[in-house]
Design a protein around this motif. Structure first.
Motif, PDB file in Angstrom:
ATOM      1  N   UNK A 137     -26.449 -58.304  18.436  1.00 53.74           N
ATOM      2  CA  UNK A 137     -25.677 -57.250  19.359  1.00 53.74           C
ATOM      3  C   UNK A 137     -25.984 -55.872  18.869  1.00 53.74           C
ATOM      4  N   UNK A 138     -25.217 -54.981  19.715  1.00 58.75           N
ATOM      5  CA  UNK A 138     -25.403 -53.618  19.481  1.00 58.75           C
ATOM      6  C   UNK A 138     -24.250 -53.351  18.389  1.00 58.75           C
ATOM      7  N   UNK A 139     -25.071 -52.261  17.435  1.00 60.06           N
ATOM      8  CA  UNK A 139     -24.048 -51.784  16.332  1.00 60.06           C
ATOM      9  C   UNK A 139     -24.344 -50.291  16.289  1.00 60.06           C
ATOM     10  N   UNK A 140     -23.367 -49.547  15.570  1.00 55.92           N
ATOM     11  CA  UNK A 140     -23.634 -48.063  15.328  1.00 55.92           C
ATOM     12  C   UNK A 140     -23.928 -47.989  14.007  1.00 55.92           C
ATOM     13  N   UNK A 141     -23.798 -49.103  12.999  1.00 55.74           N
ATOM     14  CA  UNK A 141     -24.597 -48.894  11.549  1.00 55.74           C
ATOM     15  C   UNK A 141     -25.798 -48.853  11.584  1.00 55.74           C
ATOM     16  N   UNK A 142     -26.534 -47.713  11.128  1.00 54.58           N
ATOM     17  CA  UNK A 142     -27.876 -47.437  11.071  1.00 54.58           C
ATOM     18  C   UNK A 142     -28.452 -48.551   9.954  1.00 54.58           C
ATOM     19  N   UNK A 143     -29.692 -49.016  10.147  1.00 57.86           N
ATOM     20  CA  UNK A 143     -30.188 -49.805   9.067  1.00 57.86           C
ATOM     21  C   UNK A 143     -30.428 -49.220   7.682  1.00 57.86           C
ATOM     22  N   UNK A 144     -30.870 -47.856   7.768  1.00 57.89           N
ATOM     23  CA  UNK A 144     -31.124 -47.319   6.447  1.00 57.89           C
ATOM     24  C   UNK A 144     -29.798 -46.956   5.547  1.00 57.89           C
ATOM     25  N   UNK A 145     -28.732 -47.091   6.240  1.00 60.67           N
ATOM     26  CA  UNK A 145     -27.481 -47.040   5.474  1.00 60.67           C
ATOM     27  C   UNK A 145     -26.761 -48.469   4.885  1.00 60.67           C
ATOM     28  N   UNK A 146     -27.190 -49.239   5.519  1.00 62.91           N
ATOM     29  CA  UNK A 146     -26.833 -50.757   5.276  1.00 62.91           C
ATOM     30  C   UNK A 146     -26.615 -50.843   3.690  1.00 62.91           C
ATOM     31  N   UNK A 147     -25.617 -51.351   3.206  1.00 67.42           N
ATOM     32  CA  UNK A 147     -25.497 -51.787   1.585  1.00 67.42           C
ATOM     33  C   UNK A 147     -25.308 -50.535   0.935  1.00 67.42           C
ATOM     34  N   UNK A 148     -25.124 -49.357   1.244  1.00 69.04           N
ATOM     35  CA  UNK A 148     -25.191 -47.950   0.774  1.00 69.04           C
ATOM     36  C   UNK A 148     -23.564 -47.539   0.264  1.00 69.04           C
ATOM     37  N   UNK A 149     -23.561 -47.042  -0.874  1.00 65.33           N
ATOM     38  CA  UNK A 149     -22.338 -46.610  -1.191  1.00 65.33           C
ATOM     39  C   UNK A 149     -21.909 -44.928  -1.148  1.00 65.33           C
ATOM     40  N   UNK A 150     -20.722 -44.682  -0.469  1.00 68.36           N
ATOM     41  CA  UNK A 150     -20.515 -43.091  -0.169  1.00 68.36           C
ATOM     42  C   UNK A 150     -19.143 -42.982  -0.465  1.00 68.36           C
ATOM     43  N   UNK A 151     -18.658 -41.719   0.161  1.00 71.14           N
ATOM     44  CA  UNK A 151     -17.148 -41.650  -0.017  1.00 71.14           C
ATOM     45  C   UNK A 151     -16.527 -41.049   1.209  1.00 71.14           C
ATOM     46  N   UNK A 152     -15.163 -41.449   1.643  1.00 76.03           N
ATOM     47  CA  UNK A 152     -14.751 -40.841   2.620  1.00 76.03           C
ATOM     48  C   UNK A 152     -14.479 -39.144   2.591  1.00 76.03           C
ATOM     49  N   UNK A 153     -14.815 -38.730   3.730  1.00 77.79           N
ATOM     50  CA  UNK A 153     -14.512 -37.101   3.557  1.00 77.79           C
ATOM     51  C   UNK A 153     -13.432 -36.931   4.674  1.00 77.79           C
ATOM     52  N   UNK A 154     -13.386 -37.686   5.793  1.00 76.22           N
ATOM     53  CA  UNK A 154     -12.526 -37.330   6.921  1.00 76.22           C
ATOM     54  C   UNK A 154     -12.323 -38.806   7.867  1.00 76.22           C
ATOM     55  N   UNK A 155     -10.939 -38.577   8.148  1.00 78.93           N
ATOM     56  CA  UNK A 155     -10.509 -39.590   9.115  1.00 78.93           C
ATOM     57  C   UNK A 155     -10.566 -39.226  10.539  1.00 78.93           C
ATOM     58  N   UNK A 156     -11.377 -39.566  11.577  1.00 74.92           N
ATOM     59  CA  UNK A 156     -11.576 -39.085  12.687  1.00 74.92           C
ATOM     60  C   UNK A 156     -10.307 -39.529  13.893  1.00 74.92           C
ATOM     61  N   UNK A 157      -9.689 -40.550  13.525  1.00 73.83           N
ATOM     62  CA  UNK A 157      -8.875 -41.204  14.414  1.00 73.83           C
ATOM     63  C   UNK A 157      -9.337 -42.650  14.657  1.00 73.83           C
TER      64      UNK A 157
END
Length: 225
Positions: A152-172
């Motif tokens: 099914x549909x998802x907005x998580x791009x494949x190139x970012x799967x399994x990657x580690x990052x940091x939260x910079x903002x909460x959009x609501x």
């Protein structure tokens, strides 16, 4: 599972060629394709995530060969038939077999400006608490998949799967596309801006100190250990 539309970060497609901002359409039929897609949206038979998934489901050979608005029209044709708005015979002939029960929902010319001005906001009241805060380290799902519907549909791009990052903002809180695309309700979740180092996403980034910021739903994320 590989997804033909998920091209972000893919190697071998060549450089991006920016176009003049004044050149909106490249052919006379392009604005008509846009107009008929928006007009059909007023029938209230699908949402923006359903339409995105309709384009994603095109046959790979068609997706690769079609231009931007050809993808739009092909996805629209599939939705019109899937939702029972038109029969395959009506679509191929260009003629309706009889009056449509959706005729009173047609988008008239005098209503276009107001409809476009209202848009389709995806923000919703909070239903679940935000798990993460600014500065938290998070990891995305190992696979960019839909947790509800196989393929099914998802907005998580494949190139970012399994990657580690940091939260910079909460959009609501916003509609979860993974659910909305498949008629499973809005299921709003917190959406975060997450920053990833270029070196976290690609083996040999041109500028290793660059960052890529993605807007991601909470269910795509887990605490990074």
């Amino acid at each position: 599972m590989s997804r033909v539309h998920d091209m972000g970060g893919r190697f071998g497609d060549g450089p991006v060629q920016p176009e003049p901002e004044t050149e909106v359409f490249h052919a006379d039929w392009h604005p008509r394709a846009l107009a008929v897609t928006l007009a059909c949206g007023s029938l209230d038979q699908w949402n923006i995530d359903t339409s995105r998934h309709a384009r994603e489901r095109l046959a790979p050979k068609d997706y690769a060969a079609f231009s931007y608005y050809e993808k739009w029209l092909a996805g629209l044709a599939d939705m019109l038939v899937d939702k029972g708005v038109l029969t395959p015979e009506e679509l191929s002939s260009g003629h309706a077999a009889g009056p449509s029960p959706l005729a009173d929902r047609k988008l008239t010319a005098d209503a276009v400006t107001g409809v476009l001005a209202r848009g389709g906001p995806a923000d919703r009241p909070a239903q679940i608490a935000a798990t993460f805060a600014r500065g938290d380290r998070v990891r995305t799902r190992r696979h960019a998949h839909n947790a509800f519907v196989d393929g099914g549909h998802t907005r998580l791009p494949d190139y970012a799967a399994g990657a580690t990052g940091r939260i910079v903002r909460l959009h609501g809180h916003h509609v979860l596309p993974d659910a909305a695309a498949h008629g499973l309700g809005d299921r709003p979740e917190p959406v975060y801006a997450v920053a990833f180092a270029a070196s976290e996403l690609w083996a040999r980034p041109e500028h290793p100190r660059d960052e890529v910021v993605l807007d991601l739903w909470q269910s795509y994320l887990e605490p990074a250990t």
